[in-house]
Motif scaffolding. Structure first.
Motif, PDB file in Angstrom:
ATOM      1  N   MET A   1     -99.403 -43.030 -13.787  1.00 36.79           N
ATOM      2  CA  MET A   1     -98.234 -42.618 -14.281  1.00 36.79           C
ATOM      3  C   MET A   1     -98.065 -41.048 -13.778  1.00 36.79           C
ATOM      4  N   GLN A   2     -99.153 -40.220 -14.039  1.00 34.96           N
ATOM      5  CA  GLN A   2     -99.039 -38.902 -13.839  1.00 34.96           C
ATOM      6  C   GLN A   2     -98.660 -38.694 -12.450  1.00 34.96           C
ATOM      7  N   TRP A   3     -99.346 -39.541 -11.504  1.00 36.14           N
ATOM      8  CA  TRP A   3     -99.235 -39.432 -10.016  1.00 36.14           C
ATOM      9  C   TRP A   3     -97.525 -39.760  -9.676  1.00 36.14           C
ATOM     10  N   VAL A   4     -97.343 -40.739 -10.092  1.00 37.10           N
ATOM     11  CA  VAL A   4     -95.979 -41.387 -10.095  1.00 37.10           C
ATOM     12  C   VAL A   4     -94.879 -40.345 -10.448  1.00 37.10           C
ATOM     13  N   GLN A   5     -95.037 -39.687 -11.558  1.00 42.67           N
ATOM     14  CA  GLN A   5     -94.156 -38.658 -12.103  1.00 42.67           C
ATOM     15  C   GLN A   5     -94.163 -37.446 -11.144  1.00 42.67           C
TER      16      GLN A   5
ATOM     17  N   CYS B   1     -94.697 -50.633 -23.951  1.00 40.69           N
ATOM     18  CA  CYS B   1     -94.610 -49.009 -23.429  1.00 40.69           C
ATOM     19  C   CYS B   1     -94.921 -49.299 -21.921  1.00 40.69           C
ATOM     20  N   GLY B   2     -94.176 -48.821 -20.898  1.00 38.40           N
ATOM     21  CA  GLY B   2     -94.471 -48.773 -19.573  1.00 38.40           C
ATOM     22  C   GLY B   2     -93.830 -47.934 -18.837  1.00 38.40           C
ATOM     23  N   ALA B   3     -93.475 -48.165 -17.575  1.00 34.86           N
ATOM     24  CA  ALA B   3     -92.695 -47.269 -16.705  1.00 34.86           C
ATOM     25  C   ALA B   3     -91.580 -47.877 -16.008  1.00 34.86           C
ATOM     26  N   GLU B   4     -90.591 -46.873 -15.646  1.00 28.28           N
ATOM     27  CA  GLU B   4     -89.419 -47.235 -14.859  1.00 28.28           C
ATOM     28  C   GLU B   4     -89.870 -46.704 -13.337  1.00 28.28           C
ATOM     29  N   ILE B   5     -89.672 -47.435 -12.584  1.00 27.66           N
ATOM     30  CA  ILE B   5     -90.165 -47.098 -11.164  1.00 27.66           C
ATOM     31  C   ILE B   5     -89.042 -47.253 -10.221  1.00 27.66           C
ATOM     32  N   ASP B   6     -88.795 -46.416  -9.273  1.00 27.67           N
ATOM     33  CA  ASP B   6     -87.562 -46.626  -8.352  1.00 27.67           C
ATOM     34  C   ASP B   6     -88.308 -47.000  -6.965  1.00 27.67           C
ATOM     35  N   PHE B   7     -87.744 -48.265  -6.478  1.00 35.26           N
ATOM     36  CA  PHE B   7     -88.306 -48.702  -5.291  1.00 35.26           C
ATOM     37  C   PHE B   7     -87.091 -48.626  -4.118  1.00 35.26           C
TER      38      PHE B   7
ATOM     39  N   ILE C   1    -111.636 -46.432 -10.103  1.00 36.49           N
ATOM     40  CA  ILE C   1    -111.177 -45.914 -11.294  1.00 36.49           C
ATOM     41  C   ILE C   1    -111.261 -47.217 -12.091  1.00 36.49           C
ATOM     42  N   LYS C   2    -111.537 -46.966 -13.558  1.00 35.94           N
ATOM     43  CA  LYS C   2    -111.317 -48.528 -14.401  1.00 35.94           C
ATOM     44  C   LYS C   2    -109.928 -48.454 -14.709  1.00 35.94           C
ATOM     45  N   SER C   3    -109.702 -49.643 -14.665  1.00 30.83           N
ATOM     46  CA  SER C   3    -108.003 -50.127 -14.891  1.00 30.83           C
ATOM     47  C   SER C   3    -107.579 -49.589 -16.195  1.00 30.83           C
ATOM     48  N   THR C   4    -108.404 -49.793 -17.153  1.00 30.00           N
ATOM     49  CA  THR C   4    -108.024 -49.012 -18.460  1.00 30.00           C
ATOM     50  C   THR C   4    -107.711 -47.427 -18.325  1.00 30.00           C
ATOM     51  N   GLU C   5    -108.217 -46.859 -17.543  1.00 30.29           N
ATOM     52  CA  GLU C   5    -107.741 -45.434 -17.373  1.00 30.29           C
ATOM     53  C   GLU C   5    -106.568 -45.283 -16.382  1.00 30.29           C
ATOM     54  N   ALA C   6    -106.324 -46.352 -15.505  1.00 27.62           N
ATOM     55  CA  ALA C   6    -105.699 -46.270 -14.364  1.00 27.62           C
ATOM     56  C   ALA C   6    -104.106 -46.051 -14.769  1.00 27.62           C
TER      57      ALA C   6
ATOM     58  N   PRO D   1     -98.017 -50.109 -14.310  1.00 28.59           N
ATOM     59  CA  PRO D   1     -98.085 -49.150 -13.054  1.00 28.59           C
ATOM     60  C   PRO D   1     -99.293 -49.100 -12.563  1.00 28.59           C
ATOM     61  N   ASP D   2    -100.401 -49.548 -13.186  1.00 32.84           N
ATOM     62  CA  ASP D   2    -101.683 -49.343 -12.548  1.00 32.84           C
ATOM     63  C   ASP D   2    -102.081 -50.229 -11.483  1.00 32.84           C
ATOM     64  N   THR D   3    -101.280 -51.412 -11.258  1.00 32.83           N
ATOM     65  CA  THR D   3    -101.286 -52.189 -10.502  1.00 32.83           C
ATOM     66  C   THR D   3    -100.339 -52.111  -9.086  1.00 32.83           C
ATOM     67  N   ILE D   4     -99.817 -50.926  -9.023  1.00 32.72           N
ATOM     68  CA  ILE D   4     -98.451 -50.683  -8.290  1.00 32.72           C
ATOM     69  C   ILE D   4     -99.103 -50.795  -6.862  1.00 32.72           C
ATOM     70  N   PHE D   5    -100.058 -50.715  -6.365  1.00 33.46           N
ATOM     71  CA  PHE D   5    -100.492 -50.784  -5.132  1.00 33.46           C
ATOM     72  C   PHE D   5    -100.869 -52.204  -4.591  1.00 33.46           C
ATOM     73  N   GLY D   6    -100.584 -53.100  -5.597  1.00 32.15           N
ATOM     74  CA  GLY D   6    -100.660 -54.540  -5.336  1.00 32.15           C
ATOM     75  C   GLY D   6     -99.418 -55.109  -5.102  1.00 32.15           C
ATOM     76  N   VAL D   7     -98.227 -54.525  -5.396  1.00 33.62           N
ATOM     77  CA  VAL D   7     -96.831 -55.059  -5.200  1.00 33.62           C
ATOM     78  C   VAL D   7     -96.495 -55.434  -3.525  1.00 33.62           C
ATOM     79  N   THR D   8     -96.345 -56.610  -3.804  1.00 37.23           N
ATOM     80  CA  THR D   8     -96.071 -57.171  -2.365  1.00 37.23           C
ATOM     81  C   THR D   8     -94.630 -57.946  -2.052  1.00 37.23           C
ATOM     82  N   PHE D   9     -93.918 -57.880  -3.230  1.00 40.49           N
ATOM     83  CA  PHE D   9     -92.326 -58.236  -3.286  1.00 40.49           C
ATOM     84  C   PHE D   9     -91.894 -57.848  -4.517  1.00 40.49           C
TER      85      PHE D   9
END
Length: 814
Positions: free
Chosen positions: A399-403, A227-233, A389-394, A249-257
């Motif tokens: 995901m809510q924000w992404v949507q 279970c995860g997410a589909e995200i458009d870049f 925020i704790k990563s477990t809640e992130a 998706p909780d690590t999206i701010f760390g995507v560097t490539f």
RNA sequence: GCUGGGGUGGCGGAACUGGCAUACGCGCACGUUUGAGGGGCGUGUCCUUAACCGGAUGCGGGUUCAAAUCCCGCCCUCAGCACCA
């Protein structure tokens, strides 16, 4: 009595079984049914020791349950389509049908020589039109239910033979016939939408309590639900999007490539922008020559940046580079990933190698992303409004924000792929479809089934599938409009044939329907299925899927086809698999004349636990041969009265051992399928019978024990036991005689010997009454000189007594 | 690489739910039967020691009165990885 002549005895009983049809079965509502099934063999022409092992296990189950009074269905058949027949046709100019038929008759002889108790009246071969008619029928039903579709897919291609190659024909990237370097090519092919049942296949595990845990685990990982997410870049400077699947998706701010598979369409779409397109293309070509396993097993990840094309991290708005690398596979997810080097080790390795920044977004207690990726939990950092925020809640918050922002959504992804069943080959079930210019793809009507394989075919190994060359086969009238049309020339993967055969055995001669529901519901599900562990994922998932589909057609009421599964281990010779190419094959044909089928069966079951690897041993079989003869010779000993006088104690202990042995052997076969120990218990009883002194006054005790031995051994060494049973003046067949029962009262002991440990070390043993109280045990210990010596001058810290098990004492020096 | 197994005497292996490590078989040794050989029947056989003691379940740690069994780290090995079946 004469020495045991196994050849004569085995032949005699095989003929009797065949003549009396003792193993043929019919539905009988008054009897409990038992369906025992082995994975049907491919008719290679030679029975190998793996087969012997598989079927010896199954035969013990079948014979045991027959003796238990059950109505046993135990069939055998042939998975008769497949590549080797076609390879033989190409190499030796023999028609696949003829080659297969010859092999079947040879292997059937071998099976009969082993004395397996099959109901041969139910034999099937998947290459018989009466069988594949119904494979085609099921395929059409799947098409009607929308579970069949066409899609482009990759095949191995030999540019010199101009033909499609199986993986096995393209080992190490070389064509098996001409050694040319193979290539990859896209073809429009047929698929079955097995992913529609992915969730149910996973959920169904709950009902498979009779399956080995490891097989369920392997299937679970194979289905690979995440279970995860589909995200458009977005792609910078264009209106293109790159869709990725991520479980983090909780690590999206760390995507560097970003990394895309070499087959990803983005490469072609942005070709004009890619500055180093030549080099990228070179990389794509190089990886297309590798197999998926090669691609993912190289220690160091390789890749190349698409220079001039960047993606935009939707969370940070920053431009980030895009790479293509062959450790990202096109078939999984969207064939593209967002890389978070700080929190994924593979991404970290890749980032270090290609000098991409590593941005930490989850801070753990001991995390140090300069050294290695941190994949654990922690608090978010450098993540804008989500910091602290704790990563477990992130996951949920982000995901809510992404949507809300509209650049992604929650998604479930499976590793399980839809099933590619097209084969560009002759020797398989023809796909019953017709292409009409006007009507499109049309199914062959049921009345015209089966679509038969044509006979006028040449096998060269070159060019397109032989079926294309058969004009009579290809040119047909459209079943819908009657105009000229063309028949599909692809045949089906042989896994399709073997996905439903177990159901056909229930009603094998039905020409009007695939099977009669009442017969199917009487016999199914299979009580015990037995086969190699190598089928844990593919065959066993396909078969479960197919059965659920048949259920959805309303023909059968159960959800799962196999209640209990046993996966037997391989048979090896000095540690490595027996194979023709290695020349290290031991054939049953060389063993049976020397030792007989009974000895071979006994040895193969005795030498190792059924689910573990078994290394062939010529000394070991010698030992089983001795045991068979030892049982034979007992006949005279038991029937010769001696003048010695029976001692009551000996009689009691022999009788007790007999009851204990019945209990242990029954339990080992019925509950644990631990056949090696079942045999060892019988050996112990036989040894006891040898040591026992025979006398005129034992009131038939030794005879009674001997009869019990014969009954207990009957599932393992049926020929020997039939013969001895007959010699003991019984008129019925031991194969259908009732299994012996034990008396629990005869087994009970009144005393038990238990160990005494001092500071964890065994210091002595004491004999105490069953269920003795602690005080009683202490008193016994106080009278035991040896143990008391160890306690002398010590302070007792602890005295622990576990009823009927052990006494353990903890002391220290005074 | 990923996923799932496995590792116990000279060898194949046994050991319930953490409770006597090595059942049963092979091999080896000895005795016995036999004119001899083969075969049969029987006894013994983890290591160390004269014996006691002590040590041993791939390697290194840990938990426990007690670990082959449970936990952590490692090594070796087998199977599968989607067109062999």
């Amino acid at each position: 009595m004469a020495d045991y002549n196994h050849s004569k005895v085995e032949k005699k009983w095989q003929e009797i079984w065949s003549k009396t049809k003792v193993f043929e079965t019919k539905e009988d509502l008054n009897k409990e049914k038992y369906y025992c099934l082995e994975m049907l063999p491919y008719p290679s022409g030679h029975l190998h020791m793996g087969h012997v092992r598989n079927y010896s296990i199954g035969d013990v189950c079948a014979r045991f349950n027959r003796m238990k009074g059950k109505n046993v269905l135990y069939p055998m058949g042939w998975d008769a389509f497949g590549l080797p027949a076609e390879n033989a046709a190409i190499k030796n100019e023999i028609h696949p049908a003829k080659w297969t038929k010859q092999n079947i008759s040879r292997m059937k002889e071998q099976l009969k020589a082993l004395g397996f108790s099959y109901d041969w009246s139910r034999e099937i071969a998947t290459c018989d039109p009466e069988y594949y008619k119904w494979t085609q029928w099921l395929f059409i039903k799947m098409w009607e239910k929308g579970l069949v579709f066409r899609k482009s897919a990759n095949v191995n291609w030999c540019p010199s033979c101009k033909t499609v190659l199986a993986n096995e024909q393209a080992l190490n990237g070389m064509c098996w016939r001409c050694n040319s370097q193979t290539e990859h090519k896209d073809l429009e092919q047929w698929f079955i939408k097995i992913t529609a049942y992915a969730d149910e296949l996973l959920e169904g595990h709950k009902h498979l309590e009779g399956w080995p845990e490891q097989v369920l685990l392997m299937q679970k990982n194979w289905i690979g639900k995440s279970c995860g997410a589909e995200i458009d870049f977005s792609i910078a400077g264009t209106d293109k999007k790159l869709k990725i699947f991520t479980t983090r998706p909780d690590t999206i701010f760390g995507v560097t490539f970003m990394v895309i598979a070499p087959e990803h369409e983005l490469i072609n779409e942005t070709k004009s922008q890619i500055v180093n397109y030549d080099k990228v293309l070179e990389y794509v070509l190089a990886s297309s020559r590798k197999s998926n396993i090669e691609r993912s097993s190289s220690k160091e990840k390789t890749g190349i940046r698409l220079e001039g094309v960047n993606a935009i991290n939707p969370a940070t708005g920053k431009e980030i580079p895009i790479f293509t690398a062959d450790y990202v596979l096109t078939g999984y997810g969207t064939g593209a990933i967002m890389a978070v080097p700080a929190h994924d080790q593979r991404d970290w390795d890749f980032a270090k190698k290609y000098n991409v920044p590593i941005i930490e977004v989850i801070k753990g207690d001991n995390s140090d992303v300069n050294n290695c990726a941190y994949e654990g939990e922690g608090n978010l950092v450098s993540s804008g409004q989500f910091n602290d925020i704790k990563s477990t809640e992130a996951f949920d918050r982000i995901m809510q924000w992404v949507q809300e922002q509209g650049f992604g959504k929650q998604a479930v992804n499976y590793k399980l792929k839809d099933w590619l069943i097209s084969r560009q080959r002759y020797w398989g079930t023809p796909i019953p479809m017709v292409y009409c210019k006007d009507c499109g793809i049309v199914t062959v009507p049921e009345k015209d089934l089966p679509v038969l394989l044509p006979e006028d075919v040449k096998f060269t190994g070159e060019g397109e599938t032989p079926l294309k060359a058969s004009k009579a086969f290809v040119h047909v009238k459209c079943p819908k409009c009657g105009k000229d049309a063309q028949r599909e020339t692809d045949t089906m993967d042989t896994f399709v044939d073997s996905s439903w055969y177990y159901a056909r055995y229930c009603d094998v001669h039905n020409n009007d329907a695939i099977f009669d529901s009442s017969k199917l519901n009487y016999w199914m599900p299979v009580n015990q299925y037995i086969g190699g562990i190598e089928h844990a994922c593919m065959h066993l998932i396909y078969a479960r899927f197919w059965y659920k589909f048949v259920r959805d057609l309303g023909i059968v009421k159960y959800d799962e086809p196999f209640t209990n599964l046993l996966t037997q281990g391989m048979v090896t010779l000095s540690g490595s698999a027996m194979s023709k190419s290695k020349g290290n094959i031991i054939s049953p044909d060389e063993i049976i004349p020397k030792y007989g089928a009974d000895t071979l069966r006994l040895f193969i079951l005795f030498a190792a636990p059924v689910e573990k690897q078994l290394d062939w041993s010529s000394d070991g079989i010698e030992g089983c041969w001795r045991f068979v003869n030892r049982v034979w010779r007992l006949f005279d000993i038991v029937n010769t009265k001696s003048v010695e006088v029976a001692c009551q104690k000996d009689k009691d202990s022999l009788l007790k051992l007999m009851h204990q042995t019945i209990k242990k052997v029954t339990c080992d076969i019925e509950e644990k399928l631990q056949l090696n120990t079942a045999i060892s218990f019988i050996m112990e009883l036989v040894n006891a019978l040898y040591v026992y002194k025979y006398h005129s006054n034992d009131e038939g005790l030794s005879l009674k024990v001997y009869e019990t031995v014969i009954l207990l051994m009957a599932p393992f060494t049926p020929h020997l036991c039939e013969e001895l049973w007959q010699k003991l003046w019984h008129s019925n067949s031991v194969s259908i005689h009732a299994w012996p029962i034990f008396d629990e009262n005869m087994i009970k002991e009144s005393y038990v010997e238990i160990p005494v440990q001092i500071n964890g070390k065994l210091k002595g043993k004491i004999t105490v009454p069953i269920d003795a109280q602690e005080v009683e045990v202490k008193n016994i210990i106080n009278t035991d000189n040896k143990i008391m010596l160890h306690l002398e001058g010590k302070q007792m810290l602890k005295f622990l007594y576990i009823k009927n098990e052990i006494v353990t004492i903890v002391v220290k020096n005074l």
